[in-house]
Design a protein around this motif. Structure first.
Motif, PDB file in Angstrom:
ATOM      1  N   VAL A   9      -0.460  -0.657   4.606  1.00  0.00           N
ATOM      2  CA  VAL A   9      -0.299   0.386   5.620  1.00  0.00           C
ATOM      3  C   VAL A   9       1.154   0.397   6.069  1.00  0.00           C
ATOM      4  O   VAL A   9       1.708  -0.643   6.444  1.00  0.00           O
ATOM      5  N   ALA A  60      -4.868  -0.725   9.768  1.00  0.00           N
ATOM      6  CA  ALA A  60      -4.643  -1.808   8.803  1.00  0.00           C
ATOM      7  C   ALA A  60      -5.720  -2.871   8.914  1.00  0.00           C
ATOM      8  O   ALA A  60      -6.232  -3.373   7.901  1.00  0.00           O
ATOM      9  N   ALA A  67      -6.172  -4.639   5.250  1.00  0.00           N
ATOM     10  CA  ALA A  67      -4.935  -4.438   4.505  1.00  0.00           C
ATOM     11  C   ALA A  67      -4.262  -5.763   4.146  1.00  0.00           C
ATOM     12  O   ALA A  67      -4.348  -6.746   4.886  1.00  0.00           O
ATOM     13  N   ASN A 100      -0.990  -5.887   3.817  1.00  0.00           N
ATOM     14  CA  ASN A 100       0.286  -5.896   4.531  1.00  0.00           C
ATOM     15  C   ASN A 100       0.355  -4.678   5.445  1.00  0.00           C
ATOM     16  O   ASN A 100      -0.093  -3.588   5.087  1.00  0.00           O
ATOM     17  N   LEU A 101       0.911  -4.887   6.635  1.00  0.00           N
ATOM     18  CA  LEU A 101       1.259  -3.806   7.557  1.00  0.00           C
ATOM     19  C   LEU A 101       2.767  -3.828   7.734  1.00  0.00           C
ATOM     20  O   LEU A 101       3.340  -4.859   8.093  1.00  0.00           O
ATOM     21  N   ALA A 129      -2.729  -7.227  14.627  1.00  0.00           N
ATOM     22  CA  ALA A 129      -3.146  -6.964  13.249  1.00  0.00           C
ATOM     23  C   ALA A 129      -3.432  -8.261  12.502  1.00  0.00           C
ATOM     24  O   ALA A 129      -4.431  -8.380  11.793  1.00  0.00           O
ATOM     25  N   VAL A 150      -5.328  -8.897   8.991  1.00  0.00           N
ATOM     26  CA  VAL A 150      -4.300  -8.414   8.065  1.00  0.00           C
ATOM     27  C   VAL A 150      -3.506  -9.624   7.560  1.00  0.00           C
ATOM     28  O   VAL A 150      -3.089 -10.476   8.347  1.00  0.00           O
ATOM     29  N   THR A 185       2.095  -9.031   8.415  1.00  0.00           N
ATOM     30  CA  THR A 185       2.708  -7.832   8.997  1.00  0.00           C
ATOM     31  C   THR A 185       4.213  -8.064   9.072  1.00  0.00           C
ATOM     32  O   THR A 185       4.678  -9.210   9.138  1.00  0.00           O
TER      33      THR A 185
END
Length: 295
Positions: A38, A202, A207, A209-210, A261, A266, A269
């Protein structure tokens, strides 16, 4: 002018460099193949045409090598410009835009209309497949009025994310391009902070990776010296860094989104400098990365 043998030698060296770049990127391409990344797109990279084209080409390249990119965007400068045109003063309270009834209509029009469709068009021009949407579509983002000490008007706080429209777009081979306006169960529109929306999306997508694109190099020990970049931050260290003043001002909400996140699952990030051409590729497809990562 190079003689013919020298020209051939130079071309051979150039091909070797290209080959090495691809070979070096291969482990990272394999890591992210089929995974969701994301990207929150904003800042100078959104207003500078050269940087915008670099971002769009990066996203198309990532999509072609199997990375499932979701692009979440704001559009503050465009909103300010439209408000000025219609004679409405832009007001910010604690970094959030005060959004009355007239302003929320402008936000919806500019983000979901003008900015969103321009980004879809840019991706298409770079031979990508993109699908524009906003948080209202398919009740993707359900929100309610944000509670705060000062009334912010129609600024929303996310209640839940419905990922079905996003997943459907990804399965069909599109890059979902998401404008961060939302609604409640009764259909009232709310303005949502794009960093916050990207972090929640995310997390709900699981996800890998953010990436938050900004106009600074990342988190700095000394905010006036880019050489003091902190490459990696453990989320458990964030409260201490706030007390020390290392994390302050406008970086607090961005870093809070990164922490949230990571805590929601996630894998990683990061905050990267959108002013650097192809910074997304440097972050994802190299060992060094760029900016500050939160783990």
């Amino acid at each position: 002018m190079l003689s013919e043998p020298n020209a051939e030698a130079a071309e051979g060296i150039s091909n070797q460099i290209r080959s090495k770049v691809l070979i070096d990127a291969l482990p990272y391409i394999q890591r992210y193949n089929g995974k969701v990344v994301v990207i929150k797109y904003g800042g100078n990279a959104m207003t500078n045409e050269t940087l915008k084209n670099a971002v769009m080409s990066d996203i198309v390249l990532l999509s072609l090598v199997g990375v499932r990119v979701v692009l979440v965007h704001g559009g503050g400068p465009e909103i300010n410009d439209m408000l000025k045109r219609v004679g409405i003063e832009s007001r910010f309270i604690n970094g959030l835009r005060y959004t009355d009834e007239a302003t929320v209509d402008i936000v919806k029009m500019v983000l979901a209309g003008k900015v969103n469709k321009e980004l879809v068009s840019h991706l298409t021009q770079n031979k990508g497949k993109a699908l524009g949407m906003c948080g209202i579509d398919g009740q993707m983002i359900i929100a309610h009025k944000m509670e705060s000490e000062v009334d912010l008007g129609y600024v929303g706080e996310i209640v839940r994310i419905n990922t079905d429209p996003i997943i459907d777009a990804l399965k069909a081979g599109y890059v979902p391009v998401i404008a961060t306006v939302a609604c409640d169960e009764e259909g009232q529109t709310y303005n949502i902070n794009a960093d916050t929306a990207a972090a929640r999306i995310a997390a709900e997508l699981g996800a890998e990776n953010l990436i938050l694109m900004t106009d600074i190099a990342g988190l700095l020990k000394n905010k006036d010296d880019s050489d003091t970049l902190i490459p990696t931050v453990h989320v458990s260290d964030v409260p201490f860094m706030k007390r020390q003043g290392i994390i302050s001002g406008g970086m607090i909400p961005k870093i809070d989104c990164c922490v949230e996140a990571v805590r929601r699952g996630v894998k990683k990030t990061c905050i990267i400098d959108g002013r650097v051409p192809h910074s997304i590729l440097v972050e994802l497809l190299s060992n060094e990365g760029i900016g500050t990562q939160f783990v």
